[in-house]
Design a protein around this motif. Structure first.
Motif, PDB file in Angstrom:
ATOM      1  N   ASP A 220       0.807  -1.218   0.000  1.00 36.79           N
ATOM      2  CA  ASP A 220       0.000   0.000   0.000  1.00 36.79           C
ATOM      3  C   ASP A 220       0.841   1.269   0.000  1.00 36.79           C
ATOM      4  O   ASP A 220       0.316   2.369  -0.164  1.00 36.79           O
ATOM      5  CB  ASP A 220      -0.958   0.008   1.198  1.00 36.79           C
ATOM      6  N   SER A 221       2.169   1.149   0.170  1.00 38.03           N
ATOM      7  CA  SER A 221       3.039   2.323   0.165  1.00 38.03           C
ATOM      8  C   SER A 221       4.411   1.916  -0.346  1.00 38.03           C
ATOM      9  O   SER A 221       5.169   1.236   0.357  1.00 38.03           O
ATOM     10  CB  SER A 221       3.144   2.915   1.576  1.00 38.03           C
ATOM     11  N   ASN A 222       4.729   2.335  -1.579  1.00 37.33           N
ATOM     12  CA  ASN A 222       5.987   1.943  -2.206  1.00 37.33           C
ATOM     13  C   ASN A 222       6.741   3.176  -2.691  1.00 37.33           C
ATOM     14  O   ASN A 222       6.178   4.026  -3.392  1.00 37.33           O
ATOM     15  CB  ASN A 222       5.733   1.009  -3.396  1.00 37.33           C
ATOM     16  N   LEU A 223       8.011   3.253  -2.307  1.00 31.84           N
ATOM     17  CA  LEU A 223       8.866   4.379  -2.683  1.00 31.84           C
ATOM     18  C   LEU A 223       9.961   3.889  -3.622  1.00 31.84           C
ATOM     19  O   LEU A 223      10.663   2.921  -3.316  1.00 31.84           O
ATOM     20  CB  LEU A 223       9.492   5.004  -1.433  1.00 31.84           C
ATOM     21  N   THR A 224      10.108   4.560  -4.776  1.00 33.12           N
ATOM     22  CA  THR A 224      11.136   4.209  -5.743  1.00 33.12           C
ATOM     23  C   THR A 224      12.011   5.429  -6.006  1.00 33.12           C
ATOM     24  O   THR A 224      11.521   6.487  -6.388  1.00 33.12           O
ATOM     25  CB  THR A 224      10.516   3.732  -7.072  1.00 33.12           C
ATOM     26  N   THR A 225      13.306   5.263  -5.795  1.00 30.07           N
ATOM     27  CA  THR A 225      14.277   6.324  -6.067  1.00 30.07           C
ATOM     28  C   THR A 225      15.179   5.866  -7.205  1.00 30.07           C
ATOM     29  O   THR A 225      15.766   4.779  -7.143  1.00 30.07           O
ATOM     30  CB  THR A 225      15.127   6.627  -4.818  1.00 30.07           C
ATOM     31  N   THR A 226      15.284   6.691  -8.243  1.00 26.97           N
ATOM     32  CA  THR A 226      16.006   6.300  -9.450  1.00 26.97           C
ATOM     33  C   THR A 226      17.001   7.375  -9.852  1.00 26.97           C
ATOM     34  O   THR A 226      16.691   8.572  -9.826  1.00 26.97           O
ATOM     35  CB  THR A 226      15.035   6.066 -10.619  1.00 26.97           C
ATOM     36  N   ILE A 227      18.191   6.929 -10.221  1.00 28.00           N
ATOM     37  CA  ILE A 227      19.216   7.806 -10.803  1.00 28.00           C
ATOM     38  C   ILE A 227      19.561   7.242 -12.175  1.00 28.00           C
ATOM     39  O   ILE A 227      19.821   6.036 -12.316  1.00 28.00           O
ATOM     40  CB  ILE A 227      20.472   7.879  -9.926  1.00 28.00           C
ATOM     41  N   GLY A 228      19.544   8.093 -13.193  1.00 24.86           N
ATOM     42  CA  GLY A 228      19.781   7.619 -14.547  1.00 24.86           C
ATOM     43  C   GLY A 228      20.752   8.494 -15.318  1.00 24.86           C
ATOM     44  O   GLY A 228      20.900   9.691 -15.041  1.00 24.86           O
ATOM     45  N   TYR A 229      21.415   7.872 -16.280  1.00 21.56           N
ATOM     46  CA  TYR A 229      22.303   8.589 -17.198  1.00 21.56           C
ATOM     47  C   TYR A 229      21.979   8.118 -18.607  1.00 21.56           C
ATOM     48  O   TYR A 229      21.890   6.913 -18.869  1.00 21.56           O
ATOM     49  CB  TYR A 229      23.771   8.309 -16.888  1.00 21.56           C
ATOM     50  N   ASN A 230      21.786   9.074 -19.517  1.00 28.17           N
ATOM     51  CA  ASN A 230      21.435   8.747 -20.893  1.00 28.17           C
ATOM     52  C   ASN A 230      22.288   9.585 -21.836  1.00 28.17           C
ATOM     53  O   ASN A 230      22.355  10.804 -21.696  1.00 28.17           O
ATOM     54  CB  ASN A 230      19.950   9.023 -21.149  1.00 28.17           C
ATOM     55  N   GLN A 231      22.957   8.920 -22.789  1.00 30.27           N
ATOM     56  CA  GLN A 231      23.732   9.635 -23.792  1.00 30.27           C
ATOM     57  C   GLN A 231      23.321   9.156 -25.173  1.00 30.27           C
ATOM     58  O   GLN A 231      23.177   7.958 -25.407  1.00 30.27           O
ATOM     59  CB  GLN A 231      25.230   9.425 -23.610  1.00 30.27           C
ATOM     60  N   ASN A 232      23.138  10.108 -26.073  1.00 23.86           N
ATOM     61  CA  ASN A 232      22.813   9.801 -27.462  1.00 23.86           C
ATOM     62  C   ASN A 232      23.729  10.585 -28.371  1.00 23.86           C
ATOM     63  O   ASN A 232      23.880  11.811 -28.227  1.00 23.86           O
ATOM     64  CB  ASN A 232      21.358  10.168 -27.768  1.00 23.86           C
ATOM     65  N   TYR A 233      24.321   9.887 -29.328  1.00 26.24           N
ATOM     66  CA  TYR A 233      25.183  10.530 -30.311  1.00 26.24           C
ATOM     67  C   TYR A 233      24.633  10.227 -31.705  1.00 26.24           C
ATOM     68  O   TYR A 233      24.544   9.071 -32.111  1.00 26.24           O
ATOM     69  CB  TYR A 233      26.615  10.015 -30.185  1.00 26.24           C
ATOM     70  N   PHE A 234      24.231  11.288 -32.408  1.00 28.79           N
ATOM     71  CA  PHE A 234      23.730  11.172 -33.777  1.00 28.79           C
ATOM     72  C   PHE A 234      24.705  11.887 -34.713  1.00 28.79           C
ATOM     73  O   PHE A 234      25.123  13.013 -34.436  1.00 28.79           O
ATOM     74  CB  PHE A 234      22.350  11.827 -33.932  1.00 28.79           C
ATOM     75  N   SER A 235      25.029  11.258 -35.810  1.00 23.72           N
ATOM     76  CA  SER A 235      25.859  11.895 -36.820  1.00 23.72           C
ATOM     77  C   SER A 235      25.304  11.551 -38.195  1.00 23.72           C
ATOM     78  O   SER A 235      25.282  10.392 -38.595  1.00 23.72           O
ATOM     79  CB  SER A 235      27.317  11.413 -36.704  1.00 23.72           C
ATOM     80  N   THR A 236      24.823  12.560 -38.900  1.00 26.38           N
ATOM     81  CA  THR A 236      24.339  12.401 -40.265  1.00 26.38           C
ATOM     82  C   THR A 236      25.321  13.088 -41.202  1.00 26.38           C
ATOM     83  O   THR A 236      25.687  14.239 -40.969  1.00 26.38           O
ATOM     84  CB  THR A 236      22.940  13.019 -40.427  1.00 26.38           C
ATOM     85  N   TYR A 237      25.737  12.396 -42.252  1.00 31.16           N
ATOM     86  CA  TYR A 237      26.776  12.960 -43.105  1.00 31.16           C
ATOM     87  C   TYR A 237      26.652  12.392 -44.518  1.00 31.16           C
ATOM     88  O   TYR A 237      26.041  11.345 -44.734  1.00 31.16           O
ATOM     89  CB  TYR A 237      28.168  12.643 -42.541  1.00 31.16           C
ATOM     90  N   GLY A 238      27.236  13.112 -45.476  1.00 27.71           N
ATOM     91  CA  GLY A 238      27.217  12.632 -46.855  1.00 27.71           C
ATOM     92  C   GLY A 238      27.590  13.721 -47.836  1.00 27.71           C
ATOM     93  O   GLY A 238      27.683  14.900 -47.481  1.00 27.71           O
ATOM     94  N   PRO A 239      27.786  13.325 -49.093  1.00 23.65           N
ATOM     95  CA  PRO A 239      28.127  14.305 -50.138  1.00 23.65           C
ATOM     96  C   PRO A 239      26.919  15.148 -50.497  1.00 23.65           C
ATOM     97  O   PRO A 239      25.773  14.737 -50.325  1.00 23.65           O
ATOM     98  CB  PRO A 239      28.583  13.431 -51.302  1.00 23.65           C
ATOM     99  N   THR A 240      27.160  16.333 -51.024  1.00 23.67           N
ATOM    100  CA  THR A 240      26.076  17.225 -51.412  1.00 23.67           C
ATOM    101  C   THR A 240      26.545  18.105 -52.571  1.00 23.67           C
ATOM    102  O   THR A 240      27.730  18.126 -52.907  1.00 23.67           O
ATOM    103  CB  THR A 240      25.623  18.098 -50.227  1.00 23.67           C
ATOM    104  N   GLY A 241      25.618  18.814 -53.171  1.00 25.16           N
ATOM    105  CA  GLY A 241      25.948  19.683 -54.292  1.00 25.16           C
ATOM    106  C   GLY A 241      25.993  18.925 -55.602  1.00 25.16           C
ATOM    107  O   GLY A 241      25.885  17.693 -55.635  1.00 25.16           O
ATOM    108  N   PRO A 242      26.173  19.622 -56.705  1.00 27.31           N
ATOM    109  CA  PRO A 242      26.225  18.977 -58.031  1.00 27.31           C
ATOM    110  C   PRO A 242      27.351  17.945 -58.089  1.00 27.31           C
ATOM    111  O   PRO A 242      28.508  18.253 -57.831  1.00 27.31           O
ATOM    112  CB  PRO A 242      26.495  20.154 -58.978  1.00 27.31           C
ATOM    113  N   GLY A 243      26.978  16.697 -58.401  1.00 28.31           N
ATOM    114  CA  GLY A 243      27.966  15.649 -58.498  1.00 28.31           C
ATOM    115  C   GLY A 243      28.574  15.239 -57.173  1.00 28.31           C
ATOM    116  O   GLY A 243      29.564  14.501 -57.142  1.00 28.31           O
TER     117      GLY A 243
END
Length: 363
Positions: A220-243
């Motif tokens: 009837d009484s529940n306590l939850t304590t949470t510590i979290g770490y989250n890392q996200n690395y996104f890299s979008t890349y590519g050629p562009t322009g004429p040719g």
């Protein structure tokens, strides 16, 4: 759950895939793993969350929330909450595995080792998926290789890792540590451009430590304590322009530290209160670069940090066996957006054993 939908049809669905509450959008949903946020720092072009981040074999169940969820998890949860609960080890140690092979160089391997000894529970999972998606496409299709008529730059390769260790300290206290990691490499073909060579690299790490305490005699009484770490690395890349004579790249590197104290308290047989404290600090580094002289003015780097603290409470009244009412309040204090207030209200009325009416309001 009625009201939840998946955006898996229509133009761009392969890129903008997401889960949302009907009437909202994929950018208004919060995804959690064991109650902690993960992979929720980017949505444009790549969907709100990469659900490949967690091996399928590691998932116990998926919980869906709507209505008063925005008071529990903030205004970002306006479109619903998807909480993925992972498995714990159980009884004798067990090793399971599978391997799948198919056309288009498809190969998928999964392995899980889990079990428990005395007061310790453990579960470790790994999944690898690869497909090159090289198949014949009609003349005029995007990314058609004129030499052989096959699709190119549509390959996907992901490796996901999961591990958890739980310890029962005594009859009322338990701690759990879980770690999720993803390495993803894929080609992007979108918008129907004739030739699309953009690549997307995505690496993520999510670590959480939780302490659960039973304060009452029963549940009837529940306590939850949470510590979290989250890392996200996104890299979008590519050629562009004429040719493809120029090169462009866009990088988002996000680090997030969260702390949450969540108390579920059954005040009576017909009344339950859930209240607590949320703290979240997010650091974002962004880097946009193009070698095209016409776009040089748009090159820039960002380095910013946002701290958010919130108090929340949701009270649920069971008016009768068929009628429930929720009232929620959340007060947030934000280093970028100052303070703001999120109230919510909801109800559920069961007309009979198979038909129910639900409604909610959130601000």
């Amino acid at each position: 759950m009625p009201g939840f939908a998946i955006n898996n049809v229509g133009h761009g669905a392969d890129i903008h895939t997401g889960t949302y509450y009907r009437g909202a959008s994929i950018n208004q949903s919060v995804f959690l793993i064991n109650g902690r946020p993960f992979n929720n720092d980017i949505s444009t072009y790549h969907g709100g969350t990469d659900l490949n981040s967690i091996p399928v074999e590691a998932i116990e169940r998926v919980e869906l929330y709507s209505g008063a969820a925005s008071s529990l998890y903030g205004s970002s949860a306006f479109g619903g909450v998807v909480n993925i609960i992972t498995k714990e080890g159980f009884r004798k140690p067990k090793l399971t595995g599978s391997a799948e092979f198919g056309s288009l160089n498809l190969n998928n391997q999964q392995v899980t080792y889990s079990g428990s000894t005395n007061k310790v529970k453990y579960n470790f999972s790994f999944e690898r998926f690869f497909i090159d998606n090289r198949y014949r496409v009609p003349v005029g299709a995007a990314n058609r290789n004129p030499a052989d008529g096959y699709l190119f730059n549509a390959d996907t390769a992901t490796s996901t890792y999961f591990g958890s260790i739980g310890l029962d300290l005594d009859a009322k206290n338990s701690v759990n540590l879980d770690v999720t990691a993803l390495s993803s490499r894929r080609g992007l073909i979108y918008f129907g451009f004739p030739l699309q060579r953009d690549r997307l690299d995505h690496d993520s790490l999510n670590v959480g430590l939780s302490w659960k305490t039973r304060l009452g005699k029963d549940n009837d009484s529940n306590l939850t304590t949470t510590i979290g770490y989250n890392q996200n690395y996104f890299s979008t890349y590519g050629p562009t322009g004429p040719g493809g004579i120029f090169y462009r790249t866009g990088i988002l590197d996000t680090k997030q530290i969260t702390t949450r104290v969540d108390h579920e308290w059954k005040l009576s047989d017909n009344n339950q209160l859930r209240w607590g404290l949320d703290l979240k600090n997010t650091d974002l580094i962004g880097d946009v670069l193009s070698t095209n002289p016409a776009l040089a003015a748009e090159n820039e780097k960002e380095d910013r940090s946002v701290l958010n603290t919130a108090l929340f409470a949701v009270n649920t009244w069971k008016i009768s066996d068929d009628f429930l009412i929720d009232l929620g309040l959340r007060q947030s204090f934000d280093s970028q957006f100052d303070s703001y207030f999120n109230p919510s209200a909801g109800f559920r009325y069961g007309i009979n054993s198979v038909v129910a009416v639900r409604g909610s309001w959130a601000g």
